[in-house]
Design an enzyme around this catalytic site. Structure first.
Site, mmCIF file in Angstrom:
data_model
loop_
_atom_site.group_PDB
_atom_site.id
_atom_site.type_symbol
_atom_site.label_atom_id
_atom_site.label_comp_id
_atom_site.label_asym_id
_atom_site.label_seq_id
_atom_site.Cartn_x
_atom_site.Cartn_y
_atom_site.Cartn_z
ATOM 1 N N TYR A 34 0.796 -1.231 0.000
ATOM 2 C CA TYR A 34 0.000 0.000 0.000
ATOM 3 C C TYR A 34 0.830 1.284 0.000
ATOM 4 O O TYR A 34 0.258 2.365 -0.066
ATOM 5 C CB TYR A 34 -0.946 0.002 1.205
ATOM 6 C CG TYR A 34 -1.904 -1.163 1.181
ATOM 7 C CD1 TYR A 34 -2.923 -1.227 0.230
ATOM 8 C CD2 TYR A 34 -1.776 -2.218 2.070
ATOM 9 C CE1 TYR A 34 -3.793 -2.302 0.179
ATOM 10 C CE2 TYR A 34 -2.649 -3.295 2.031
ATOM 11 C CZ TYR A 34 -3.642 -3.336 1.093
ATOM 12 O OH TYR A 34 -4.509 -4.398 1.036
ATOM 13 N N HIS A 111 -8.257 1.914 -6.038
ATOM 14 C CA HIS A 111 -7.545 0.974 -5.168
ATOM 15 C C HIS A 111 -6.055 1.248 -5.292
ATOM 16 O O HIS A 111 -5.550 1.415 -6.414
ATOM 17 C CB HIS A 111 -7.844 -0.476 -5.547
ATOM 18 C CG HIS A 111 -9.278 -0.825 -5.370
ATOM 19 N ND1 HIS A 111 -9.812 -1.089 -4.138
ATOM 20 C CD2 HIS A 111 -10.287 -0.909 -6.260
ATOM 21 C CE1 HIS A 111 -11.102 -1.336 -4.277
ATOM 22 N NE2 HIS A 111 -11.425 -1.218 -5.558
#
Length: 160
Positions: A34, A111
């Site tokens: 991430y 995302h």
């Protein structure tokens, strides 16, 4: 009562940015997937980008499905579009999808990671079929690209 600031201002370019569960841990949680940017940094970068596009943002994160749904519903009549990273609710929440549909607002799904290069369950999205588009795997830059696309769509749908 709406969580949106100035209701007297035109709705034309007000965007609700919704961050789903666990995104409050950005910068700490699995940085190899991430990234190292925090959610506050992503929101700050989005605010700068929005101003350059003449847009106004309201950013919201929650780990609770009901709070996300309440905020999405509250956007009706107060926002012109929704930029959303539903997090884990992408793959599991029909209720979140129904709230998004209920607003009749244009939606862009974002995302950070490439969900299509991960576990099979992450490749299923209840939001994608109702979104204008999906940006996946471009890290925090994907939020900027999603915002640009959403603002362009709103401007083309409501010319000045």
């Amino acid at each position: 009562m709406s969580k949106f600031a100035d209701r007297s201002k035109s709705l034309d370019l007000r965007i609700l940015v919704v961050h789903g569960p666990n995104l409050n841990l950005l910068g700490k949680r699995e940085p190899e997937i991430y990234g190292t940017q925090t959610l506050a940094e992503i929101d700050a970068d989005l605010e700068v980008a929005a101003k350059s596009m003449g847009a106004e943002l309201t950013c919201f994160q929650s780990n609770h499905e009901g709070e996300l749904i309440d905020r999405i519903q509250d956007s009706m009549g107060h926002a012109a579009g929704i930029l959303i990273n539903p997090g884990g609710f992408t793959h599991s929440s029909v209720a979140l999808r129904d709230a998004l549909v209920g607003t009749s607002l244009p939606i862009v799904e974002v995302h950070l990671s490439n969900v299509y290069a991960r576990e099979a369950f992450r490749q299923i999205s209840y939001v994608s079929p109702i979104a204008l588009g999906v940006i996946s795997g471009l890290g925090s830059r994907g939020y900027r690209f999603g915002l640009e696309a959403l603002v362009a769509e709103i401007k083309s749908s409501h010319p000045a």
